[in-house]
Design a protein around this motif. Sequence first.
Motif, short mmCIF file in Angstrom:
data_model
loop_
_atom_site.label_atom_id
_atom_site.label_comp_id
_atom_site.label_asym_id
_atom_site.label_seq_id
_atom_site.Cartn_x
_atom_site.Cartn_y
_atom_site.Cartn_z
N TYR A 89 54.20 28.52 5.33
CA TYR A 89 55.45 27.76 5.77
C TYR A 89 56.79 28.80 5.65
O TYR A 89 57.48 28.77 6.91
CB TYR A 89 55.87 26.50 4.86
CG TYR A 89 54.64 25.56 4.75
CD1 TYR A 89 54.45 24.64 5.86
CD2 TYR A 89 53.83 25.52 3.57
CE1 TYR A 89 53.44 23.52 5.71
CE2 TYR A 89 52.78 24.41 3.71
CZ TYR A 89 52.67 23.59 4.65
OH TYR A 89 51.68 22.61 4.56
N PHE A 90 57.00 29.19 4.57
CA PHE A 90 58.09 29.93 4.37
C PHE A 90 58.35 31.30 5.43
O PHE A 90 59.64 31.56 5.86
CB PHE A 90 58.57 30.37 2.88
CG PHE A 90 58.77 29.49 2.14
CD1 PHE A 90 58.79 28.03 2.24
CD2 PHE A 90 58.80 29.86 0.63
CE1 PHE A 90 58.90 27.23 1.45
CE2 PHE A 90 59.26 28.73 -0.29
CZ PHE A 90 59.29 27.46 -0.09
N TYR A 91 57.19 31.67 5.80
CA TYR A 91 57.49 32.87 6.62
C TYR A 91 56.80 32.72 8.03
O TYR A 91 56.28 33.43 8.63
CB TYR A 91 56.31 34.10 6.07
CG TYR A 91 57.16 34.56 4.70
CD1 TYR A 91 58.24 35.38 4.66
CD2 TYR A 91 56.74 34.08 3.33
CE1 TYR A 91 59.03 35.61 3.41
CE2 TYR A 91 57.23 34.25 2.29
CZ TYR A 91 58.31 35.23 2.18
OH TYR A 91 59.07 35.31 1.07
N SER A 92 56.60 31.30 8.32
CA SER A 92 56.12 30.89 9.68
C SER A 92 57.03 31.32 10.73
O SER A 92 56.82 31.05 12.03
CB SER A 92 55.79 29.52 9.75
OG SER A 92 56.99 28.64 9.58
N GLY A 93 58.44 31.20 10.58
CA GLY A 93 59.38 31.39 11.53
C GLY A 93 59.99 30.05 11.99
O GLY A 93 60.72 30.01 12.75
N SER A 94 59.38 28.97 11.25
CA SER A 94 59.95 27.82 11.53
C SER A 94 60.95 27.29 10.55
O SER A 94 61.09 27.95 9.56
CB SER A 94 58.77 26.52 11.37
OG SER A 94 57.82 26.93 12.33
N LEU A 95 61.75 26.36 10.82
CA LEU A 95 62.92 25.90 9.96
C LEU A 95 62.20 25.20 8.81
O LEU A 95 61.16 24.61 8.73
CB LEU A 95 63.91 25.20 10.72
CG LEU A 95 64.65 25.61 11.75
CD1 LEU A 95 65.36 24.28 12.41
CD2 LEU A 95 65.85 26.58 11.00
N CYS A 96 62.95 25.62 7.38
CA CYS A 96 62.16 25.08 6.29
C CYS A 96 63.66 24.77 5.37
O CYS A 96 64.41 25.28 5.39
CB CYS A 96 61.54 26.29 5.45
SG CYS A 96 60.10 26.80 6.11
N PHE A 97 63.49 23.53 5.27
CA PHE A 97 64.73 22.84 4.52
C PHE A 97 64.28 22.52 2.91
O PHE A 97 63.18 21.56 3.10
CB PHE A 97 65.28 21.53 5.14
CG PHE A 97 65.93 21.86 6.42
CD1 PHE A 97 66.54 22.97 6.64
CD2 PHE A 97 65.78 20.64 7.29
CE1 PHE A 97 67.15 23.18 7.93
CE2 PHE A 97 66.28 21.31 8.58
CZ PHE A 97 67.07 22.21 9.03
N ILE A 98 64.60 22.93 2.22
CA ILE A 98 63.86 22.83 0.63
C ILE A 98 64.81 22.07 -0.28
O ILE A 98 65.80 22.55 -0.50
CB ILE A 98 63.41 24.42 0.15
CG1 ILE A 98 62.57 25.12 1.24
CG2 ILE A 98 63.09 24.13 -1.32
CD1 ILE A 98 62.69 26.63 0.72
#
Length: 137
Positions: free
Chosen positions: A97-106
């Motif tokens: 998830y974190f390195y997928s290039g997608s936005l991640c809101f944590i």
Amino acid sequence: MEIIIDSLENIDAVAKTFAGHMGDSKVFAFYGNMGAGKTTFIKALCRYMGVDDVITSPTFSIVNEYHCAEDCGIIYHFDFYRIKKLDEVYDMGYEEYFYSGSLCFIEWPELIEDLLPEDALKVTIEETESGARVVRF
């Protein structure tokens, strides 16, 4: 930068302003006390980005996946509040998830601080005495 959310009536305008300053960042770590408005702000941000899905807190599922209509692809929304051990985060494959290039809101990133990418943008949301929220990043 600092943005004030005076009331829920202007949260969408604040989300728009925030989105305009996201730059190339992909991972956003939202810090704040319980009830500070992290989930509410992330919902507004997702709405601004064209998410038509029902946006809910991923407290029990740990991660929700939303599809964005604004050419931003997929948004991953995490809530690590219930994490007891880092092994749980390893087991879920956080790196994908974190390195997928997608936005991640944590939400609750302090519980997995050692696993955050170095370039994660730290965002704090604090409630003022008047009930307004201050978003700092």
